[in-house]
Design a protein around this motif. Structure first.
Motif, PDB file in Angstrom:
ATOM      1  N   LEU A  93       0.867  -1.148  -0.209  1.00  0.00           N
ATOM      2  CA  LEU A  93      -0.250   0.014  -0.017  1.00  0.00           C
ATOM      3  C   LEU A  93       0.922   1.219  -0.036  1.00  0.00           C
ATOM      4  O   LEU A  93       1.888   1.242   0.975  1.00  0.00           O
ATOM      5  N   VAL A  94       0.626   2.088  -0.944  1.00  0.00           N
ATOM      6  CA  VAL A  94       1.707   3.419  -1.109  1.00  0.00           C
ATOM      7  C   VAL A  94       0.739   4.436  -0.999  1.00  0.00           C
ATOM      8  O   VAL A  94      -0.194   4.627  -1.506  1.00  0.00           O
ATOM      9  N   THR A  95       1.271   5.280   0.020  1.00  0.00           N
ATOM     10  CA  THR A  95       0.316   6.547   0.279  1.00  0.00           C
ATOM     11  C   THR A  95       1.546   7.723   0.318  1.00  0.00           C
ATOM     12  O   THR A  95       2.699   7.569   0.238  1.00  0.00           O
ATOM     13  N   TRP A  96       1.043   8.922   0.345  1.00  0.00           N
ATOM     14  CA  TRP A  96       1.766  10.125   0.257  1.00  0.00           C
ATOM     15  C   TRP A  96       1.563  10.868   1.621  1.00  0.00           C
ATOM     16  O   TRP A  96       0.551  11.076   2.083  1.00  0.00           O
ATOM     17  N   ARG A  97       2.650  11.455   2.071  1.00  0.00           N
ATOM     18  CA  ARG A  97       2.713  12.669   2.941  1.00  0.00           C
ATOM     19  C   ARG A  97       3.347  13.808   2.235  1.00  0.00           C
ATOM     20  O   ARG A  97       4.455  13.749   1.924  1.00  0.00           O
ATOM     21  N   ILE A  98       2.825  14.744   2.001  1.00  0.00           N
ATOM     22  CA  ILE A  98       3.130  15.927   1.251  1.00  0.00           C
ATOM     23  C   ILE A  98       2.773  17.379   2.142  1.00  0.00           C
ATOM     24  O   ILE A  98       1.431  17.340   2.415  1.00  0.00           O
ATOM     25  N   GLY A  99       3.643  17.959   2.036  1.00  0.00           N
ATOM     26  CA  GLY A  99       3.373  19.290   3.174  1.00  0.00           C
ATOM     27  C   GLY A  99       4.120  20.631   2.333  1.00  0.00           C
ATOM     28  O   GLY A  99       5.255  20.331   1.711  1.00  0.00           O
ATOM     29  N   TRP A 100       3.404  21.682   2.507  1.00  0.00           N
ATOM     30  CA  TRP A 100       4.009  23.013   2.078  1.00  0.00           C
ATOM     31  C   TRP A 100       4.151  23.914   3.153  1.00  0.00           C
ATOM     32  O   TRP A 100       3.070  23.809   3.790  1.00  0.00           O
ATOM     33  N   THR A 101       5.011  24.781   3.178  1.00  0.00           N
ATOM     34  CA  THR A 101       5.022  25.909   3.931  1.00  0.00           C
ATOM     35  C   THR A 101       5.771  27.126   3.323  1.00  0.00           C
ATOM     36  O   THR A 101       6.440  26.997   2.498  1.00  0.00           O
ATOM     37  N   GLY A 102       4.994  28.186   3.577  1.00  0.00           N
ATOM     38  CA  GLY A 102       5.239  29.334   2.898  1.00  0.00           C
ATOM     39  C   GLY A 102       4.928  30.639   3.874  1.00  0.00           C
ATOM     40  O   GLY A 102       4.391  30.414   4.996  1.00  0.00           O
ATOM     41  N   LYS A 103       4.930  31.645   3.183  1.00  0.00           N
ATOM     42  CA  LYS A 103       4.719  32.961   4.094  1.00  0.00           C
ATOM     43  C   LYS A 103       3.201  33.376   4.099  1.00  0.00           C
ATOM     44  O   LYS A 103       2.824  33.534   2.878  1.00  0.00           O
ATOM     45  N   GLY A 104       2.527  33.637   4.963  1.00  0.00           N
ATOM     46  CA  GLY A 104       1.254  34.043   5.242  1.00  0.00           C
ATOM     47  C   GLY A 104       1.435  35.588   5.714  1.00  0.00           C
ATOM     48  O   GLY A 104       2.249  36.336   5.861  1.00  0.00           O
ATOM     49  N   ILE A 142      -3.507  20.679  -2.355  1.00  0.00           N
ATOM     50  CA  ILE A 142      -2.618  21.512  -1.652  1.00  0.00           C
ATOM     51  C   ILE A 142      -2.674  22.886  -2.459  1.00  0.00           C
ATOM     52  O   ILE A 142      -2.965  24.029  -1.854  1.00  0.00           O
ATOM     53  N   ASP A 143      -2.596  22.614  -3.931  1.00  0.00           N
ATOM     54  CA  ASP A 143      -2.856  24.132  -4.909  1.00  0.00           C
ATOM     55  C   ASP A 143      -4.178  24.878  -4.504  1.00  0.00           C
ATOM     56  O   ASP A 143      -4.243  26.077  -4.693  1.00  0.00           O
ATOM     57  N   ALA A 144      -5.213  24.282  -4.197  1.00  0.00           N
ATOM     58  CA  ALA A 144      -6.439  24.786  -3.931  1.00  0.00           C
ATOM     59  C   ALA A 144      -6.462  25.528  -2.649  1.00  0.00           C
ATOM     60  O   ALA A 144      -7.060  26.466  -2.547  1.00  0.00           O
ATOM     61  N   ILE A 145      -5.510  25.017  -1.676  1.00  0.00           N
ATOM     62  CA  ILE A 145      -5.733  25.699  -0.464  1.00  0.00           C
ATOM     63  C   ILE A 145      -4.728  26.784  -0.175  1.00  0.00           C
ATOM     64  O   ILE A 145      -4.977  27.764   0.470  1.00  0.00           O
ATOM     65  N   ILE A 146      -3.345  26.693  -0.826  1.00  0.00           N
ATOM     66  CA  ILE A 146      -2.583  27.775  -0.649  1.00  0.00           C
ATOM     67  C   ILE A 146      -3.006  29.225  -0.813  1.00  0.00           C
ATOM     68  O   ILE A 146      -2.744  30.049   0.017  1.00  0.00           O
ATOM     69  N   PRO A 147      -3.755  29.349  -1.719  1.00  0.00           N
ATOM     70  CA  PRO A 147      -4.244  30.846  -1.851  1.00  0.00           C
ATOM     71  C   PRO A 147      -5.093  31.199  -0.890  1.00  0.00           C
ATOM     72  O   PRO A 147      -5.126  32.538  -0.448  1.00  0.00           O
ATOM     73  N   LYS A 148      -5.567  30.506  -0.506  1.00  0.00           N
ATOM     74  CA  LYS A 148      -6.810  30.755   0.816  1.00  0.00           C
ATOM     75  C   LYS A 148      -6.109  30.959   1.880  1.00  0.00           C
ATOM     76  O   LYS A 148      -6.472  31.798   2.862  1.00  0.00           O
ATOM     77  N   ILE A 149      -4.699  30.619   2.099  1.00  0.00           N
ATOM     78  CA  ILE A 149      -4.316  30.567   3.638  1.00  0.00           C
ATOM     79  C   ILE A 149      -3.106  31.672   3.345  1.00  0.00           C
ATOM     80  O   ILE A 149      -2.600  32.306   4.368  1.00  0.00           O
ATOM     81  N   THR A 150      -2.691  31.990   2.206  1.00  0.00           N
ATOM     82  CA  THR A 150      -1.731  33.115   1.897  1.00  0.00           C
ATOM     83  C   THR A 150      -2.228  34.413   1.334  1.00  0.00           C
ATOM     84  O   THR A 150      -1.587  35.445   1.132  1.00  0.00           O
ATOM     85  N   LYS A 151      -3.583  34.454   0.935  1.00  0.00           N
ATOM     86  CA  LYS A 151      -4.072  35.578   0.313  1.00  0.00           C
ATOM     87  C   LYS A 151      -3.693  35.792  -0.994  1.00  0.00           C
ATOM     88  O   LYS A 151      -3.335  36.854  -1.459  1.00  0.00           O
ATOM     89  N   GLN A 152      -2.805  34.604  -1.789  1.00  0.00           N
ATOM     90  CA  GLN A 152      -2.366  34.860  -3.053  1.00  0.00           C
ATOM     91  C   GLN A 152      -3.601  34.961  -4.080  1.00  0.00           C
ATOM     92  O   GLN A 152      -4.450  34.310  -3.637  1.00  0.00           O
ATOM     93  N   LYS A 153      -3.257  35.465  -5.224  1.00  0.00           N
ATOM     94  CA  LYS A 153      -4.150  35.521  -6.423  1.00  0.00           C
ATOM     95  C   LYS A 153      -3.468  34.826  -7.285  1.00  0.00           C
ATOM     96  O   LYS A 153      -2.430  34.530  -7.742  1.00  0.00           O
TER      97      LYS A 153
END
Length: 88
Positions: A43-54, A77-88
């Protein structure tokens, strides 16, 4: 580095660290071998994390124990990044 979780048959492998969308993306593949009667695929699963400036400091988003295509986890992850960083 790759390794095995102590006391477990589960092992992990790195699958990348990269600069991504003004932050850092880290990826690990978690491999859980077939245990029990008979035989079967790992069973192969993924653990992916992104950290950036808010707005007020560092923010992060992660997907853990995701079973399926890595591209789908990345889309989440791509869908959440703009919501937590206020990126456009």
């Amino acid at each position: 580095p790759a390794g095995q979780i102590p006391g477990s048959a589960t092992r992990e492998e790195p699958c990348g660290v990269e600069r991504y969308r003004d932050g850092v993306l880290k990826c690990r593949k978690v491999i859980i071998p077939w245990i029990g009667g008979g035989s079967g695929p790992d069973l192969v699963t993924w653990r992916i994390g992104w950290t950036g400036k808010g707005q007020d400091g560092l923010v992060g988003v992660g997907v853990n124990n995701f079973y399926g295509d890595k591209a789908i986890a990345m889309a989440w992850i791509d869908a959440i990044i703009p919501k937590i960083t206020k990126q456009k």
